[in-house]
Scaffold this motif. Structure first.
Motif, PDB file in Angstrom:
ATOM      1  N   LEU A 160       0.819  -1.208   0.000  1.00 40.15           N
ATOM      2  CA  LEU A 160       0.000   0.000   0.000  1.00 40.15           C
ATOM      3  C   LEU A 160       0.856   1.263   0.000  1.00 40.15           C
ATOM      4  O   LEU A 160       0.485   2.265  -0.616  1.00 40.15           O
ATOM      5  N   LEU A 161       2.000   1.226   0.674  1.00 39.79           N
ATOM      6  CA  LEU A 161       2.900   2.377   0.628  1.00 39.79           C
ATOM      7  C   LEU A 161       3.414   2.586  -0.798  1.00 39.79           C
ATOM      8  O   LEU A 161       3.558   3.721  -1.259  1.00 39.79           O
ATOM      9  N   TYR A 162       3.667   1.499  -1.511  1.00 37.56           N
ATOM     10  CA  TYR A 162       4.100   1.575  -2.912  1.00 37.56           C
ATOM     11  C   TYR A 162       3.040   2.290  -3.761  1.00 37.56           C
ATOM     12  O   TYR A 162       3.363   3.183  -4.560  1.00 37.56           O
ATOM     13  N   LEU A 163       1.761   1.924  -3.586  1.00 37.45           N
ATOM     14  CA  LEU A 163       0.696   2.597  -4.333  1.00 37.45           C
ATOM     15  C   LEU A 163       0.637   4.077  -3.984  1.00 37.45           C
ATOM     16  O   LEU A 163       0.435   4.932  -4.855  1.00 37.45           O
ATOM     17  N   ARG A 164       0.793   4.394  -2.700  1.00 39.99           N
ATOM     18  CA  ARG A 164       0.743   5.792  -2.274  1.00 39.99           C
ATOM     19  C   ARG A 164       1.863   6.597  -2.913  1.00 39.99           C
ATOM     20  O   ARG A 164       1.654   7.717  -3.392  1.00 39.99           O
ATOM     21  N   VAL A 165       3.069   6.041  -2.932  1.00 37.73           N
ATOM     22  CA  VAL A 165       4.205   6.757  -3.513  1.00 37.73           C
ATOM     23  C   VAL A 165       3.941   7.081  -4.978  1.00 37.73           C
ATOM     24  O   VAL A 165       4.186   8.209  -5.439  1.00 37.73           O
ATOM     25  N   LEU A 166       3.444   6.104  -5.725  1.00 36.27           N
ATOM     26  CA  LEU A 166       3.167   6.343  -7.144  1.00 36.27           C
ATOM     27  C   LEU A 166       2.097   7.409  -7.331  1.00 36.27           C
ATOM     28  O   LEU A 166       2.167   8.210  -8.269  1.00 36.27           O
ATOM     29  N   ALA A 167       1.115   7.441  -6.432  1.00 32.60           N
ATOM     30  CA  ALA A 167       0.083   8.481  -6.508  1.00 32.60           C
ATOM     31  C   ALA A 167       0.674   9.845  -6.170  1.00 32.60           C
ATOM     32  O   ALA A 167       0.370  10.842  -6.835  1.00 32.60           O
ATOM     33  N   TRP A 168       1.505   9.905  -5.131  1.00 37.02           N
ATOM     34  CA  TRP A 168       2.108  11.187  -4.739  1.00 37.02           C
ATOM     35  C   TRP A 168       2.944  11.784  -5.867  1.00 37.02           C
ATOM     36  O   TRP A 168       2.953  13.000  -6.071  1.00 37.02           O
TER      37      TRP A 168
END
Length: 309
Positions: free
Chosen positions: A186-194
């Motif tokens: 989930l942190l990986y998805l957040r980073v890509l969104a940021w």
């Protein structure tokens, strides 16, 4: 040379707002989950003349994603069905908080069944259905059943249908399958969104770009669990040791740089007020080209044994 695969896609809504609040799902479990979620989104496309798929999903109880069993096993690197079944079981016991369309908690997965293909007769199109049993063979296709509200949250129509439209989050599902920490996906998805556009920020959160291709998200310490996507850790020591340190290695393998900084209260050495994560994408290194040139060798004349000088 490895053949690149098409990226999986979910909404920015899910990428920034999904939080694991209960359960023992592992990183591999979450890879299976994201495989199902992204497939379920693709199975409900936006089509001209039809109702918005998000609205349709919000009126249903569940939605299915058809995934070949071999694909799931290859994704998480297991060779036996006996190792895949417990993953689905743990996902059924995992609770996910959705903070986008509606702040609610749903199971990560409802279960799985076997896809059956039926032929009504010669010349007639095949029909797909499900057998009310779990997959038993690797040659079968699994129907992963998910809460429809979860699929609605993850649907790309939340982005493409927005005003103005925004780009959904594309991610490397194979990279998720290789992750080892349950705190990484989930942190990986957040980073890509940021890094790819605007994101919703809670009260007290801030985002800014601190250089070319580098973004920093800063949140109060009590919100650190919401930031990384798993709201089970509260103490700084636990967040550092159990979540951020292993996630840093997983993200690096997925092509993401992660820098962690804890902001102290002025004048207090051991009082921390904020967590700041600075992220960027690693530059892709070109693959080395095989040498095809002809190597020239200098051969020495062979002198027969016993020959006169």
């Amino acid at each position: 040379m490895t053949t690149p695969t098409a990226p999986a896609t979910v909404s920015r809504c899910l990428a920034t707002g999904a939080v694991i609040v209960a359960g023992d799902a592992t990183a591999s479990d979450l890879a299976v989950w994201l495989a199902g979620v992204s497939r379920a989104v693709a199975a409900n496309p936006v089509a001209e003349g039809l109702a918005n798929p998000v609205d349709m999903l919000m009126t249903r109880q569940q939605a299915a994603a058809d995934v070949p069993v071999r694909s799931l096993m290859g994704l998480v690197g297991v060779r036996r069905m006996a190792l895949l079944r417990p993953m689905v079981g743990r996902l059924q016991g995992t609770q996910v908080r959705l903070m986008g369309l509606a702040d609610t908690v749903v199971p990560a997965m409802l279960g799985w069944e076997t896809v059956a293909v039926m032929s009504p007769g010669p010349g007639l199109p095949e029909r797909r259905g499900t057998l009310q049993r779990e997959p038993e063979r690797t040659s079968e296709t699994a129907a992963l059943w998910l809460p429809a509200r979860l699929v609605a949250e993850a649907h790309v129509a939340n982005d493409t249908g927005a005003l103005p439209p925004t780009k959904p989050v594309e991610f490397d599902l194979a990279a998720v399958g290789r992750m080892r920490s349950r705190y990484s996906p989930l942190l990986y998805l957040r980073v890509l969104a940021w890094l790819s556009g605007q994101v919703p920020l809670r009260s007290g959160w801030s985002k800014r770009f601190v250089g070319s291709g580098r973004a920093q998200i800063r949140v109060p310490v009590p919100d650190a669990g919401l930031l990384i996507g798993v709201d089970a850790l509260r103490r700084k020591a636990d967040l550092d040791r159990l979540a951020l340190a292993p996630a840093k290695a997983d993200l690096a393998a997925a092509g993401v740089n992660l820098h962690v900084e804890w902001i102290r209260l002025a004048g207090y050495e051991q009082v921390f007020t904020h967590l700041a994560l600075t992220v960027s994408l690693r530059e892709a290194r070109p693959e080395a080209k095989p040498r095809t040139g002809i190597r020239k060798l200098r051969l020495k004349p062979r002198v027969p044994a016993g020959a006169a000088a």
